[in-house]
Design an enzyme around this catalytic site. Sequence first.
Site, PDB file in Angstrom:
ATOM      1  N   CYS A  34       0.839  -1.187   0.000  1.00 20.07           N
ATOM      2  CA  CYS A  34       0.000   0.000   0.000  1.00 20.07           C
ATOM      3  C   CYS A  34       0.877   1.240   0.000  1.00 20.07           C
ATOM      4  CB  CYS A  34      -0.901   0.021   1.230  1.00 20.07           C
ATOM      5  SG  CYS A  34      -1.905  -1.456   1.387  1.00 20.07           S
ATOM      6  N   GLY A  60      -1.013   0.739  -5.099  1.00 19.64           N
ATOM      7  CA  GLY A  60      -2.299   0.122  -4.816  1.00 19.64           C
ATOM      8  C   GLY A  60      -3.427   0.897  -5.450  1.00 19.64           C
ATOM      9  N   ASN A 136       0.867  -0.002   5.752  1.00 20.96           N
ATOM     10  CA  ASN A 136       1.499  -0.690   4.618  1.00 20.96           C
ATOM     11  C   ASN A 136       2.297  -1.849   5.193  1.00 20.96           C
ATOM     12  OD1 ASN A 136       4.288   0.094   2.397  1.00 20.96           O
ATOM     13  ND2 ASN A 136       2.768  -1.507   2.231  1.00 20.96           N
ATOM     14  N   GLY A 137       1.964  -3.066   4.765  1.00 20.04           N
ATOM     15  CA  GLY A 137       2.700  -4.224   5.250  1.00 20.04           C
ATOM     16  C   GLY A 137       1.761  -5.369   5.538  1.00 20.04           C
ATOM     17  N   TYR A 279      10.946  -3.716  -8.098  1.00 23.55           N
ATOM     18  CA  TYR A 279       9.677  -3.673  -8.801  1.00 23.55           C
ATOM     19  C   TYR A 279       8.728  -2.569  -8.345  1.00 23.55           C
ATOM     20  CZ  TYR A 279       5.032  -5.067 -10.422  1.00 23.55           C
ATOM     21  OH  TYR A 279       3.784  -5.061 -10.984  1.00 23.55           O
TER      22      TYR A 279
END
Length: 508
Positions: A34, A60, A136-137, A279
Amino acid sequence: MKQRTKNVSSNNNNNDPHSIVSECRLYDGIGENCGLFGIFGDEDAVRKTYFGLHSLQHRGQESAGIASSDGESIQCYTGMGTVRRVFRSGQDVFEKLSNPIAIGHVRYSTTGTSKVINSQPLLAEYSRGQVAIAHNGNLINASLLRDEYEAYGSIFKSTSDTEIIIHLLAKPTHVSKPDPLGHVLNHLQGAYSLLFLYSDRIEAARDPFGIRPLCIGKIPEGSFVVASETCAFDIIGAEFVREVQPGEIVTLDKDGLHSRFYVSPEAIKPAHCIFEHIYFAKQNSTLFGENVHQFRKKLGRQLAVEHPADSDVVIPVPDSGTSAAIGYAEQSKIPFDMGLVRSHYIGRTFISPEQRQRELEVKLKLAIIREVVNGKRITVVDDSIVRGTTTRGKIRALREAGAKEIHMRVSCPPIRFPCFYGVDFPTKEELLANNRNLEQIKEFLEVDSIGYISLDGLLSCTSLPADHYCTACWSGKYIIPVNTAVNKFSLERYQLHMFDEHDVQNSP
Ligand code: SF4
């Protein structure tokens, strides 16, 4: 004083396109990546958060949201889809949210379902007032913690792992601690970069391994900001200050920026997700001490050293493979050209939740420039291969366009193990390199040769010491112990028996 929640999200309004008409029961917290953004004390905080989220959209696209505070109470607006879609009504929403303290979130979940009820920031009230959380995670002990709290009667309204943090914060024995947030974070295991919006401040925290990124910026003569990537600073004219350190909590309030650590120095063991560099992150971001584009070019050069190819042209798989392809072409002295053109009007395929969407999207998003590949021996450079099916689709299309030979080069090692720390490599069985040797991968992809950068080669390109990175998806060495029998579906607890507008749109 306890403030009443003003939730301007349409989440409780069934007539609104963002609304929930039901609740789903899939526990889908695992495996998400995210984007986070926060800003304190800026008269244009909400609009800047909106633009910050725009620049983090690549992290996201399933839902987006902003929560803001006027110093006394918090308003929150979330919805399904891209930032642009969620905030399409523009001025009306901005006016309702218009406050000087704000946090925002863009979300990608990795289960087949994606629900507005799981969109973030997640807003709640507890004995100390209001709090909105953006995460985020992936919390690998979320299911255990949830079992524990449910056994004592707690009711959860979402299926996100993030909600457990609210329950931990609200627990009376935690509230009374000298540093309640630090105490709560010590209960979490896994990857987390977190933003907490309270009525009068923002707190930004990162797990002791620093797995997911979180950066601090400053608008010259202005506000402090925090974001997952520095690309979000560029768009609002903020300058990168530093990263939030692993194990650190940074507070943004009326007195500026304050720092504290919630774990002992011995507990801090940097293990940054190197896949962010390969990426996920945007090329103009600086992460883990290095610009993403420059790092990917280094990978390309290393790849050319390890796996030269006798070809006429080097073409990238855009966009994330482009920087590595430039490096490969520079090192190999083979001309670089664009043989594939990406449509920017469709999301990144790797971060689409359903396979059927993924396959359709590949066809829609990559067009071939026949004049570049027809009759040529081509080297195709990609940043990674996960399942392999989409890569094979591209290879077949290149053959149909007249490519004489196709040499596949990949700027990360073969992915053999799932990620439990927040990136969507769903199961070991689905990974192309699981139980396949290079010859078998070559056959599967239908290429003339295949070459992956080695793990040592990858780590030789990093600016930080090699042991500061997580490499579990290649090495199988998980820095935080995981139950490898568990995958994202293992945590699904109940049958999906209710649905919302989003499910209807995506049903077969
Ligand atoms: S397992 Fe791979 S994708 Fe997951 S955090 Fe580690 S390096 Fe990143």
